[in-house]
Design a protein around this motif. Structure first.
Motif, short mmCIF file in Angstrom:
data_model
loop_
_atom_site.label_atom_id
_atom_site.label_comp_id
_atom_site.label_asym_id
_atom_site.label_seq_id
_atom_site.Cartn_x
_atom_site.Cartn_y
_atom_site.Cartn_z
N LEU A 62 0.78 -1.07 -0.13
CA LEU A 62 0.25 0.18 -0.07
C LEU A 62 0.85 1.31 0.10
O LEU A 62 0.65 2.12 -0.66
N LEU A 63 1.94 1.52 0.64
CA LEU A 63 2.56 2.51 0.92
C LEU A 63 3.61 2.56 -0.05
O LEU A 63 3.92 3.92 -0.74
N ASN A 64 4.11 1.62 -0.62
CA ASN A 64 5.03 1.59 -2.04
C ASN A 64 4.25 2.12 -3.22
O ASN A 64 4.78 2.59 -3.92
N ALA A 65 3.04 1.87 -3.16
CA ALA A 65 1.99 2.41 -4.32
C ALA A 65 1.98 3.87 -4.23
O ALA A 65 1.73 4.26 -5.34
N MET A 66 2.42 4.45 -3.21
CA MET A 66 2.10 6.00 -3.25
C MET A 66 3.33 6.58 -3.67
O MET A 66 4.35 6.71 -2.94
N SER A 67 3.48 6.95 -4.90
CA SER A 67 4.65 7.96 -5.29
C SER A 67 3.96 9.30 -5.97
O SER A 67 3.14 9.51 -6.02
N SER A 70 2.42 8.16 -9.11
CA SER A 70 1.05 7.72 -8.83
C SER A 70 0.17 9.21 -8.61
O SER A 70 -1.25 8.80 -8.65
N LEU A 71 0.64 9.87 -7.66
CA LEU A 71 -0.12 11.14 -7.26
C LEU A 71 -0.55 11.76 -8.44
O LEU A 71 -1.74 12.25 -8.86
N LEU A 72 0.62 12.05 -9.50
CA LEU A 72 0.27 12.91 -10.59
C LEU A 72 -0.81 12.00 -11.58
O LEU A 72 -1.68 12.73 -12.28
N LEU A 96 -6.14 21.88 -7.71
CA LEU A 96 -5.59 22.79 -6.68
C LEU A 96 -5.63 22.12 -5.14
O LEU A 96 -4.83 22.47 -4.26
N LEU A 97 -6.67 21.42 -5.07
CA LEU A 97 -6.81 21.02 -3.61
C LEU A 97 -5.86 19.93 -3.52
O LEU A 97 -5.19 20.03 -2.41
N ILE A 98 -5.55 19.21 -4.18
CA ILE A 98 -4.54 18.05 -4.10
C ILE A 98 -3.04 18.82 -4.06
O ILE A 98 -2.30 18.40 -3.11
N ALA A 99 -3.06 19.51 -4.95
CA ALA A 99 -1.37 20.13 -4.85
C ALA A 99 -1.39 21.07 -3.67
O ALA A 99 -0.38 20.91 -2.96
N GLY A 100 -2.32 22.01 -3.26
CA GLY A 100 -2.06 22.68 -2.05
C GLY A 100 -1.94 21.69 -0.82
O GLY A 100 -1.07 22.17 0.08
N ALA A 101 -2.91 20.94 -0.60
CA ALA A 101 -2.81 19.93 0.48
C ALA A 101 -1.39 19.22 0.71
O ALA A 101 -0.73 19.31 1.60
N ASN A 102 -0.88 18.57 -0.69
CA ASN A 102 0.58 18.15 -0.50
C ASN A 102 1.64 18.97 -0.52
O ASN A 102 2.48 18.69 0.21
N VAL A 103 1.70 20.11 -1.08
CA VAL A 103 2.47 21.08 -0.81
C VAL A 103 2.75 21.71 0.55
O VAL A 103 3.99 21.68 1.16
N SER A 104 1.68 22.16 1.00
CA SER A 104 1.42 22.67 2.46
C SER A 104 1.92 21.40 3.29
O SER A 104 2.55 21.95 4.42
N LEU A 130 5.71 15.67 11.45
CA LEU A 130 3.99 15.91 11.26
C LEU A 130 3.90 17.14 10.34
O LEU A 130 4.34 18.02 10.42
N PRO A 131 3.11 17.00 9.28
CA PRO A 131 1.97 15.87 8.82
C PRO A 131 2.43 15.02 8.04
O PRO A 131 3.58 14.96 7.47
N SER A 132 1.82 13.87 8.02
CA SER A 132 2.36 12.57 6.95
C SER A 132 2.26 12.91 5.75
O SER A 132 0.87 13.41 5.21
N GLY A 133 2.99 12.95 4.98
CA GLY A 133 2.83 13.01 3.61
C GLY A 133 2.16 11.94 2.74
O GLY A 133 1.25 12.16 2.00
N HIS A 134 2.34 10.59 3.20
CA HIS A 134 1.79 9.46 2.53
C HIS A 134 0.24 9.56 2.67
O HIS A 134 -0.77 9.49 1.98
N THR A 135 -0.14 10.12 3.88
CA THR A 135 -1.52 10.12 4.45
C THR A 135 -2.28 11.49 3.56
O THR A 135 -3.52 11.13 3.12
#
Length: 293
Positions: A62-67, A70-72, A96-104, A130-135
């Motif tokens: 599960l965790l290795n599938a997140m890159s 995969s996000l793009l 923008l929601l996805i980009a903003g959440a992950n960049v922040s 904190l916070p978790s990037g994968h999450t």
């Protein structure tokens, strides 16, 4: 009448954004800047060793599938769903929601400090997590998907998305990659970004938009929200039971309190994303309504 409804929706979204931002700050302050908070996190992280050999395979998968790739891909798919529905503003806002959440998430992880109280010397050198990037990746994709799905698929998308994001958060704990507060903080950050995205959607909502009462997903939102609240209550009870043992060093604890810390924290992780998803599901019909004509 329509403008009044939009106004109240905007007020509600502002309240949600501020409330989740405040909750994020409280989680960060307690879990990172108090000795008790660090101790509870460390108990849960140590308790993940119980039965870890049985779940290592699925967790790693599960965790290795997140890159980044995969996000793009997920972001592109979500944007495409919105575009084929003729919703250009929705496609841009979801992206923008996805980009903003992950960049922040990455910026906060880098700049937030973590004092060393001597509670977890093995991980002290790693600094703040904190916070978790994968999450954040899992939660932002799940919430964005709820926004872009057709109205009939939104409840199923919310339940499946919340389950996926919860699994990702618990997996980071089970793998020893993140403390439980890292996952909870990521969900709250994504929730705040979702409320902000909702305000943007209201701003660009077309004049021919029609909000139909039958498009509301109240039963599904209530079920998801109540399930989340029950899980959070279980977390509070578990952590309250542990507080009485906080005078002990983590390595002095027996198997039972370690398991209670791990299981209670896992419940808190799942409960948080369930509530966040329920809040989004409850209001999405007003943010992405039908069109006249």
């Amino acid at each position: 009448m329509r403008e009044t409804a939009r106004g109240w929706t905007a007020v509600w979204l502002v309240v949600l954004a501020l409330a989740q931002t405040a909750a994020f700050a409280l989680v960060w302050r307690f879990a990172v800047h108090t000795e008790l908070g660090q101790w509870l996190d460390t108990v849960a992280l140590t308790g993940n060793q119980i039965g870890q050999d049985r779940i290592d395979g699925p967790v790693d998968t599960l965790l290795n599938a997140m890159s980044v790739v995969s996000l793009l891909v997920a972001t592109a798919v979500i944007g495409f769903i919105a575009l084929i529905r003729g919703r250009k503003a929705l496609a841009v806002t979801a992206t923008l929601l996805i980009a903003g959440a992950n960049v922040s998430t990455q910026l906060l992880k880098h700049y937030l400090a973590r004092p060393d109280f001597g509670v977890d010397p093995e991980r002290a050198a790693a600094g703040n997590s904190l916070p978790s990037g994968h999450t954040a990746v899992a939660a932002s994709v799940a919430i964005a998907l709820v926004l872009v799905l057709p109205r009939k698929l939104r409840p199923a998308g919310a339940f499946l998305g919340a389950a996926y994001a919860a699994a990702a958060g618990v997996a980071t704990l089970s793998a020893g990659w993140h403390r439980p507060s890292d996952a909870v903080a990521a969900y709250l950050l994504v929730g705040a970004w979702a409320a902000t995205a909702g305000l943007v959607l209201l701003l660009f909502q077309r004049e021919q938009a029609v909000v139909e009462p039958e498009d509301a997903h109240r039963p599904a939102a209530v079920v998801l929200g109540v399930a989340g609240a029950v899980a959070l209550l279980a977390c509070v009870l578990a952590l309250s039971w542990l507080v009485d043992r906080s005078s002990l060093a983590v390595d002095e604890l027996t198997r039972r309190p370690l398991f209670v810390g791990y299981a209670g924290s896992a419940a808190g992780i799942a409960g948080t994303i369930a509530v966040v998803a329920a809040l989004v599901l409850a209001v999405v019909h007003r943010l992405v309504p039908r069109w006249k004509g």
